[in-house]
Design a protein around this motif. Sequence first.
Motif, short mmCIF file in Angstrom:
data_model
loop_
_atom_site.label_atom_id
_atom_site.label_comp_id
_atom_site.label_asym_id
_atom_site.label_seq_id
_atom_site.Cartn_x
_atom_site.Cartn_y
_atom_site.Cartn_z
N UNK A 68 -7.73 -4.13 0.51
CA UNK A 68 -6.70 -4.73 -0.02
C UNK A 68 -6.16 -3.95 -1.47
N UNK A 69 -5.19 -4.00 -1.55
CA UNK A 69 -4.42 -3.23 -2.68
C UNK A 69 -2.98 -3.57 -3.21
N UNK A 70 -2.65 -3.57 -4.47
CA UNK A 70 -1.49 -4.05 -4.92
C UNK A 70 -0.08 -3.80 -3.97
N UNK A 71 -0.32 -2.57 -3.17
CA UNK A 71 0.78 -2.50 -2.48
C UNK A 71 0.79 -2.58 -0.89
N UNK A 72 -0.62 -3.00 -0.62
CA UNK A 72 -0.64 -3.76 0.78
C UNK A 72 -1.97 -4.09 1.33
N UNK A 73 -2.23 -4.04 2.82
CA UNK A 73 -3.61 -4.27 3.16
C UNK A 73 -3.75 -3.63 4.54
N UNK A 74 -5.05 -3.30 4.87
CA UNK A 74 -5.18 -2.90 6.21
C UNK A 74 -6.57 -2.60 6.32
N UNK A 75 -6.83 -1.50 7.26
CA UNK A 75 -8.26 -1.33 7.96
C UNK A 75 -8.47 0.26 8.08
N UNK A 76 -9.57 0.79 7.21
CA UNK A 76 -10.00 2.17 7.53
C UNK A 76 -11.15 2.43 8.27
N UNK A 77 -11.39 3.52 8.83
CA UNK A 77 -12.85 3.95 9.39
C UNK A 77 -13.21 5.21 8.26
N UNK A 78 -14.37 4.96 7.65
CA UNK A 78 -14.91 5.78 6.80
C UNK A 78 -16.12 6.45 7.41
N UNK A 79 -16.23 7.96 7.32
CA UNK A 79 -17.37 8.62 8.05
C UNK A 79 -18.26 9.25 6.84
N UNK A 80 -19.45 9.39 7.15
CA UNK A 80 -20.35 10.05 6.40
C UNK A 80 -19.95 11.32 5.61
N UNK A 81 -18.86 12.06 6.44
CA UNK A 81 -18.64 13.56 5.94
C UNK A 81 -17.42 13.17 4.91
N UNK A 82 -16.98 11.83 4.68
CA UNK A 82 -15.97 11.69 3.51
C UNK A 82 -14.57 11.65 4.36
N UNK A 83 -14.58 11.97 5.91
CA UNK A 83 -13.46 11.72 6.56
C UNK A 83 -12.86 10.39 6.63
N UNK A 84 -11.61 10.26 6.44
CA UNK A 84 -10.92 8.70 6.37
C UNK A 84 -10.07 8.53 7.43
N UNK A 85 -10.13 7.59 8.32
CA UNK A 85 -9.13 7.41 9.24
C UNK A 85 -8.54 5.83 9.12
N UNK A 86 -7.16 5.94 9.41
CA UNK A 86 -6.69 4.62 9.15
C UNK A 86 -6.41 4.10 10.55
N UNK A 87 -6.67 2.62 10.61
CA UNK A 87 -6.66 1.83 11.74
C UNK A 87 -5.23 1.29 11.72
N UNK A 88 -4.99 0.43 10.69
CA UNK A 88 -3.81 -0.23 10.51
C UNK A 88 -3.38 -0.37 8.84
N UNK A 89 -2.28 -0.48 8.55
CA UNK A 89 -2.01 -0.78 7.30
C UNK A 89 -0.45 -1.64 7.27
N UNK A 90 -0.56 -2.79 6.18
CA UNK A 90 0.89 -3.25 6.10
C UNK A 90 0.98 -3.38 4.69
N UNK A 91 2.41 -2.96 4.43
CA UNK A 91 2.91 -3.07 2.91
C UNK A 91 3.17 -4.33 2.53
N UNK A 92 3.10 -4.85 1.30
CA UNK A 92 3.40 -5.99 0.88
C UNK A 92 5.01 -6.20 0.67
N UNK A 93 5.69 -7.25 1.30
CA UNK A 93 7.16 -7.06 1.49
C UNK A 93 7.79 -7.18 0.02
N UNK A 94 7.10 -7.81 -0.86
CA UNK A 94 7.44 -8.19 -2.27
C UNK A 94 7.42 -7.07 -3.17
#
Length: 460
Positions: A68-94
């Motif tokens: 949850x971020x000032x710019x939007x919200x979504x879901x990530x998959x975070x791996x032990x080797x610091x790799x990050x994958x994005x599942x979904x992300x939605x920007x805040x219309x405002x």
Amino acid sequence: MGTTPTEVLAFPNIRAIVRDNGTAEVVVAGNSRVVPAGESIQDLRNNALALVVKEAQTLQRPVRVRIEDPEGHGELIVHPDQTIESVTYETRPARRTTETSETAPGKAETKSVGTVPAPEPETAPTEPAAVSSDPGKVDDGPGSPNPVSPGPTTRRALRDAGSFLAAPSTVEPATQGIRGMLNTMGFSLAPSADELREREDIRLASKHFAGTRTIAVVNQKGGSNKTPTVADLAAVFGRNGGSVVAWDNNPTTGTLGWRTEQGDHTRSALDVIAAADALLSPTARSADINAFVHHQSTDKYDVLRSDSDVDGTHEVTAEEVDILHRVVSKYYRLILMDSGNNHRSAEWNRMIDHADQLVVPTTNEEDRVEAALLTLQGLDLKSERSASLATNAVVIVSERQKGEARLSQETADKFRPYVRDVVVVPFDAALKSGQIRFGALQPATRRAWLRAAAAVARGL
């Protein structure tokens, strides 16, 4: 890594929350962990994700995290080797200020890992409608040979025709913040309002004007941050492609030379005056000025120092300021003039005569603030031209020490009704003493100086 969301357990429930007020937390199975503070929202994001990486390393498997971020919200998959994958992300219309072809108005953009968009449904071709023999009437049946004749066209002069080319409207995808991070993973998110404002400030600071422009930095009280203001504005303009000189227009030894790099010589403004005929001659080359100025290697501007001879007795006259201005105008597009504190001296007043834009720096100390006001009021009464400079001035309020943000804003608010713009620069230890190097400043300080340079550029 190609991990699909269904392969990653939803336990433990992890949330990373980054707030506008500079705080963040990571909540793991209901237990909140405070995220270390940073200089920017992006630092908070990085610190929050570092805590999630540690959780993945502890569990020795990938984990899901809801962001949850000032710019939007979504879901990530975070791996032990610091790799990050994005599942979904939605920007805040405002917070969206621009729309791109990828995202419809009022609709957030989402993207899922491992899914393929459904193909567009095919539409059976249809026969075009025929027209009847009666002009202007469409026939329902096929086979009519007579097309509809166009109506009469109003003739116009070719000189009145506008361009048929569409106006460019493409906005480059975000490169900053979480949007920029997600764009590196294949998204195409539009920049945030903050990033768009920064791009516009860079555009203004990069602008090339027709002819030389002169900026006078003045406050009749010493210790009001004139020299750091000159150096930092020159650095912003210089780093963004300008041909910039910072000129120490002081009657005696000024501090600009002390706080900037020295070249392989000790020449000053007096040496330029002595060599003015040669430097202004038609045979002079653009590199000839390098023998008299001191180049700032990383900040990409030059410094014209004031005379530092402790035994010197020469006082620069108004006519000599004219000579110096002719010389530097030949070799540079942008001149920033540091000044002394004597607003009655000849070189101070002739500097005002050459100025296209006035910058009045101050700290939030009471006597410096009052001196800034008196400087503006004196120029307002001096002449019609100087009065115009005063009302279109940019005031820059620099915090004297850490923790004075509220006082600085109150100081800025005092000036806002009387000048064109006011910019507040936060405290930065790198500006307290020693050589001023723009790259050594904190990100928030650099952003403030960019904002200040853009404000100055608007008046040029």
